[in-house]
Design an enzyme around this catalytic site. Structure first.
Site, PDB file in Angstrom:
ATOM      1  N   PHE A  32      -0.122   7.197   1.884  1.00 34.36           N
ATOM      2  CA  PHE A  32      -0.501   7.784   3.210  1.00 34.36           C
ATOM      3  C   PHE A  32       1.184   7.799   3.781  1.00 34.36           C
ATOM      4  O   PHE A  32       1.970   7.229   3.470  1.00 34.36           O
ATOM      5  CB  PHE A  32      -1.095   6.628   4.155  1.00 34.36           C
ATOM      6  N   GLN A  60       9.314   3.964   0.203  1.00 29.76           N
ATOM      7  CA  GLN A  60       7.978   3.760  -0.048  1.00 29.76           C
ATOM      8  C   GLN A  60       7.784   2.220  -0.224  1.00 29.76           C
ATOM      9  O   GLN A  60       8.556   1.551  -0.369  1.00 29.76           O
ATOM     10  CB  GLN A  60       7.765   4.103  -1.584  1.00 29.76           C
ATOM     11  N   ILE A  65      -2.245   0.592  -2.489  1.00 30.41           N
ATOM     12  CA  ILE A  65      -1.807   1.417  -1.304  1.00 30.41           C
ATOM     13  C   ILE A  65      -0.239   1.667  -1.182  1.00 30.41           C
ATOM     14  O   ILE A  65       0.573   0.756  -1.501  1.00 30.41           O
ATOM     15  CB  ILE A  65      -2.181   0.879  -0.090  1.00 30.41           C
ATOM     16  N   GLU A  66       0.078   2.945  -1.128  1.00 25.68           N
ATOM     17  CA  GLU A  66       1.395   3.273  -0.903  1.00 25.68           C
ATOM     18  C   GLU A  66       1.514   4.045   0.635  1.00 25.68           C
ATOM     19  O   GLU A  66       0.725   4.711   0.940  1.00 25.68           O
ATOM     20  CB  GLU A  66       1.871   4.558  -1.896  1.00 25.68           C
ATOM     21  N   ILE A  67       2.469   3.448   1.168  1.00 20.87           N
ATOM     22  CA  ILE A  67       2.999   4.022   2.451  1.00 20.87           C
ATOM     23  C   ILE A  67       4.343   4.773   2.267  1.00 20.87           C
ATOM     24  O   ILE A  67       5.215   3.959   1.852  1.00 20.87           O
ATOM     25  CB  ILE A  67       2.908   3.025   3.689  1.00 20.87           C
TER      26      ILE A  67
END
Length: 172
Positions: A86, A119, A130-132
């Site tokens: 995201f 990241q 989950i990656e932001i």
């Protein structure tokens, strides 16, 4: 090979991802409270437990595992593992929130042509990563021809050498 170019299936967008859960209730809380997804109506004709959530133009379908105790749980955060990413407005705000919630995470930095992308990687309750990121810093540059099939420039030479062999195998 030209069959792979374009939109032969007439796709419009990514609709949803489905995730198998140890506890749908725990996963709903995570996706709602941490990531901001909203529960939405799920068809009542399903004969298995689950929940649908929606946010940021994508659906997440949570499916209750029939054997939650047998589901493997990943503890190591590996940015090269399967994940969903995201984009965010403020990496600092995201990291602050993860720390407040006690969510273990790993930072990474990618640099390409003087552009930096930050990241943060972390797991949901079932170990799905989950990656932001602020990935929108990187321009999206379409590739054409053989280069488009390559995962990296390092693979390009090998791929060009193997292509004649693959074409021969297909002809058999």
């Amino acid at each position: 090979m030209k069959d792979h170019m374009g939109n032969s299936l007439h796709l419009k967008s990514l609709n949803h991802i489905s995730l198998l859960c140890r506890s749908v209730v725990e996963s709903i809380d995570f996706y709602q409270d941490v990531l901001g997804f909203v529960p939405i109506r799920r068809p009542g004709s399903f004969n298995f437990d689950g929940a649908w959530l929606f946010g940021f133009g994508i659906g997440i379908h949570l499916l209750q595992s029939e054997n939650p105790e047998k589901m493997p749980k990943k503890s190591e955060i590996n940015p090269k593992d399967n994940h969903i990413s995201f984009q965010c407005e403020s990496m600092g705000a995201v990291e602050k929130k993860l720390k407040e919630l006690g969510i273990q995470h790993v930072r990474a930095l990618v640099e390409e042509g003087g552009i930096q992308v930050e990241q943060l990687f972390f797991h949901d309750p079932d170990g799905f990563m989950i990656e932001i990121c602020n990935c929108d810093n990187l321009p999206v540059i379409p590739l054409a021809g053989e280069v488009a099939r390559s995962c990296s420039c390092l693979n390009l030479q090998t791929m060009q050498q193997e292509r004649p062999m693959l074409q021969q195998e297909r002809a058999i």
